[in-house]
Design an enzyme around this catalytic site. Structure first.
Site, PDB file in Angstrom:
ATOM      1  N   LYS A   9      24.682  43.315  43.939  1.00 58.98           N
ATOM      2  CA  LYS A   9      25.317  44.092  42.872  1.00 58.98           C
ATOM      3  C   LYS A   9      26.601  43.396  42.390  1.00 58.98           C
ATOM      4  O   LYS A   9      27.068  42.444  43.023  1.00 58.98           O
ATOM      5  CB  LYS A   9      25.616  45.499  43.406  1.00 58.98           C
ATOM      6  CG  LYS A   9      24.363  46.327  43.736  1.00 58.98           C
ATOM      7  CD  LYS A   9      24.747  47.723  44.230  1.00 58.98           C
ATOM      8  CE  LYS A   9      23.521  48.578  44.522  1.00 58.98           C
ATOM      9  NZ  LYS A   9      23.909  49.955  44.949  1.00 58.98           N
ATOM     10  N   TYR A  49      16.881  53.198  38.123  1.00 63.96           N
ATOM     11  CA  TYR A  49      17.495  54.331  38.816  1.00 63.96           C
ATOM     12  C   TYR A  49      17.002  55.667  38.256  1.00 63.96           C
ATOM     13  O   TYR A  49      17.751  56.644  38.254  1.00 63.96           O
ATOM     14  CB  TYR A  49      19.018  54.233  38.723  1.00 63.96           C
ATOM     15  CG  TYR A  49      19.639  53.223  39.681  1.00 63.96           C
ATOM     16  CD1 TYR A  49      19.356  53.239  41.047  1.00 63.96           C
ATOM     17  CD2 TYR A  49      20.542  52.262  39.217  1.00 63.96           C
ATOM     18  CE1 TYR A  49      19.933  52.326  41.921  1.00 63.96           C
ATOM     19  CE2 TYR A  49      21.130  51.341  40.092  1.00 63.96           C
ATOM     20  CZ  TYR A  49      20.817  51.383  41.447  1.00 63.96           C
ATOM     21  OH  TYR A  49      21.404  50.488  42.306  1.00 63.96           O
ATOM     22  N   ASN A 112      28.488  49.472  47.261  1.00 65.01           N
ATOM     23  CA  ASN A 112      27.788  49.176  48.526  1.00 65.01           C
ATOM     24  C   ASN A 112      26.984  47.868  48.490  1.00 65.01           C
ATOM     25  O   ASN A 112      26.023  47.685  49.231  1.00 65.01           O
ATOM     26  CB  ASN A 112      26.953  50.381  49.000  1.00 65.01           C
ATOM     27  CG  ASN A 112      25.839  50.739  48.030  1.00 65.01           C
ATOM     28  OD1 ASN A 112      25.594  50.020  47.057  1.00 65.01           O
ATOM     29  ND2 ASN A 112      25.156  51.841  48.302  1.00 65.01           N
ATOM     30  N   HIS A 115      21.292  46.400  46.576  1.00 64.03           N
ATOM     31  CA  HIS A 115      20.147  47.316  46.444  1.00 64.03           C
ATOM     32  C   HIS A 115      18.964  46.733  47.199  1.00 64.03           C
ATOM     33  O   HIS A 115      18.744  45.522  47.172  1.00 64.03           O
ATOM     34  CB  HIS A 115      19.736  47.472  44.967  1.00 64.03           C
ATOM     35  CG  HIS A 115      18.391  48.128  44.825  1.00 64.03           C
ATOM     36  ND1 HIS A 115      18.230  49.499  44.879  1.00 64.03           N
ATOM     37  CD2 HIS A 115      17.130  47.599  44.711  1.00 64.03           C
ATOM     38  CE1 HIS A 115      16.927  49.777  44.789  1.00 64.03           C
ATOM     39  NE2 HIS A 115      16.239  48.649  44.681  1.00 64.03           N
ATOM     40  N   GLU A 126       9.357  47.462  41.599  1.00 64.16           N
ATOM     41  CA  GLU A 126      10.668  46.896  41.230  1.00 64.16           C
ATOM     42  C   GLU A 126      10.589  45.375  41.065  1.00 64.16           C
ATOM     43  O   GLU A 126      11.207  44.815  40.164  1.00 64.16           O
ATOM     44  CB  GLU A 126      11.707  47.278  42.285  1.00 64.16           C
ATOM     45  CG  GLU A 126      12.049  48.770  42.239  1.00 64.16           C
ATOM     46  CD  GLU A 126      12.996  49.220  43.350  1.00 64.16           C
ATOM     47  OE1 GLU A 126      13.385  48.380  44.199  1.00 64.16           O
ATOM     48  OE2 GLU A 126      13.344  50.417  43.359  1.00 64.16           O
TER      49      GLU A 126
HETATM   50  P1  IDP Z   1      20.155  53.309  48.272  1.00 63.33           P
HETATM   51  O1  IDP Z   1      20.803  52.245  47.392  1.00 63.33           O
HETATM   52  O2  IDP Z   1      20.593  53.169  49.703  1.00 63.33           O
HETATM   53  O3  IDP Z   1      18.661  53.336  48.145  1.00 63.33           O
HETATM   54  P2  IDP Z   1      20.230  55.768  46.718  1.00 63.33           P
HETATM   55  O4  IDP Z   1      20.408  57.142  47.279  1.00 63.33           O
HETATM   56  O5  IDP Z   1      18.881  55.397  46.191  1.00 63.33           O
HETATM   57  O6  IDP Z   1      20.727  54.725  47.811  1.00 63.33           O
HETATM   58  O7  IDP Z   1      21.308  55.599  45.565  1.00 63.33           O
HETATM   59  C1  IDP Z   1      21.242  54.494  44.696  1.00 63.33           C
HETATM   60  C2  IDP Z   1      22.627  53.968  44.474  1.00 63.33           C
HETATM   61  O8  IDP Z   1      23.390  54.933  43.751  1.00 63.33           O
HETATM   62  C3  IDP Z   1      23.450  53.714  45.743  1.00 63.33           C
HETATM   63  O9  IDP Z   1      23.169  52.465  46.352  1.00 63.33           O
HETATM   64  C4  IDP Z   1      24.853  53.772  45.204  1.00 63.33           C
HETATM   65  O10 IDP Z   1      25.188  52.570  44.527  1.00 63.33           O
HETATM   66  C5  IDP Z   1      24.742  54.880  44.164  1.00 63.33           C
HETATM   67  N1  IDP Z   1      25.090  56.190  44.736  1.00 63.33           N
HETATM   68  C6  IDP Z   1      24.302  57.024  45.457  1.00 63.33           C
HETATM   69  N2  IDP Z   1      24.962  58.141  45.817  1.00 63.33           N
HETATM   70  C7  IDP Z   1      26.197  58.019  45.287  1.00 63.33           C
HETATM   71  C8  IDP Z   1      27.354  58.852  45.314  1.00 63.33           C
HETATM   72  O11 IDP Z   1      27.381  59.944  45.893  1.00 63.33           O
HETATM   73  N3  IDP Z   1      28.470  58.375  44.657  1.00 63.33           N
HETATM   74  C9  IDP Z   1      28.483  57.190  44.012  1.00 63.33           C
HETATM   75  N4  IDP Z   1      27.400  56.365  43.963  1.00 63.33           N
HETATM   76  C10 IDP Z   1      26.283  56.777  44.593  1.00 63.33           C
HETATM   77 MG    MG Z   2      17.439  53.973  46.602  1.00 66.48          MG
END
Ligand code: IDP
Ligand code: MG
Length: 153
Positions: A9, A49, A112, A115, A126
């Site tokens: 990212k 997303y 984080n 992805h 994807e």
């Molecule tokens: P993942 O990346 O571990 O699969 P997901 O729940 O699919 O997690 O969420 C996708 C992305 O959305 C996360 O990696 C993060 O960048 C963002 N995200 C998810 N939940 C939050 C939140 O509560 N606050 C801000 N960003 C979030």
């Molecule tokens: Mg996810």
């Protein structure tokens, strides 16, 4: 063999962590089959997303993902989707175990680093969404005989 999409990212690109992400996945024994730098637009992000579009964090997530280029990777390996999710770590990096990418390099869910596809089906979808067939490479990996028991490439 499964396929999984990895996105380094914008925070990984800005912080110079792309190489370490690739290294961790390569050294696990995964086969790199596609790699490119790209800027993601709104349309691509809304597809990628889709499950999160209605959530409160989506607009911030979209802004962040458009804030600089990303590095897209496709990897192949035996049951690699779940294996890669373990290497990547929990969505909230403060809960990600040390040794995982998020556990070692990140502090915030909204920053984080990486992805990773979350199921065999999403891995296939994807990889196809982000890579043309010409950008994916099918080649013999001589190392496979040392990575998998009883498996030739
Ligand atoms: P993942 O990346 O571990 O699969 P997901 O729940 O699919 O997690 O969420 C996708 C992305 O959305 C996360 O990696 C993060 O960048 C963002 N995200 C998810 N939940 C939050 C939140 O509560 N606050 C801000 N960003 C979030
Ligand atoms: Mg996810």
């Amino acid at each position: 063999m499964e396929r999984t999409l990895i996105i380094a990212k914008p925070d990984a690109v800005q912080r110079g962590l792309v190489g370490q992400i690739i290294t961790r996945l390569e050294q696990k024994g995964l086969k790199l089959i596609g790699l490119k730098m790209s800027s993601l637009d709104e349309t691509m992000l809304r597809t990628h997303y889709a499950e999160h579009i209605e959530k409160s964090f989506y607009s911030g997530l979209e802004q962040f993902m458009k804030s600089s280029p990303v590095v897209l990777m496709a990897f192949e390996g035996l049951e690699c989707v779940d294996a890669v999710r373990l290497i990547v770590g929990a969505t909230n990096p403060r809960q990600a175990v040390p040794g995982s990418i998020r556990g070692d390099f990140a502090m915030d869910t909204g920053r984080n680093i990486v992805h990773a596809s979350d199921s065999k089906q999403s891995g296939e979808a994807e990889v196809s969404n982000f890579f043309d067939s010409k950008e994916l490479f099918d080649y013999d990996k001589s190392e496979y005989v040392h990575v998998y028991d009883d498996m030739s490439p």
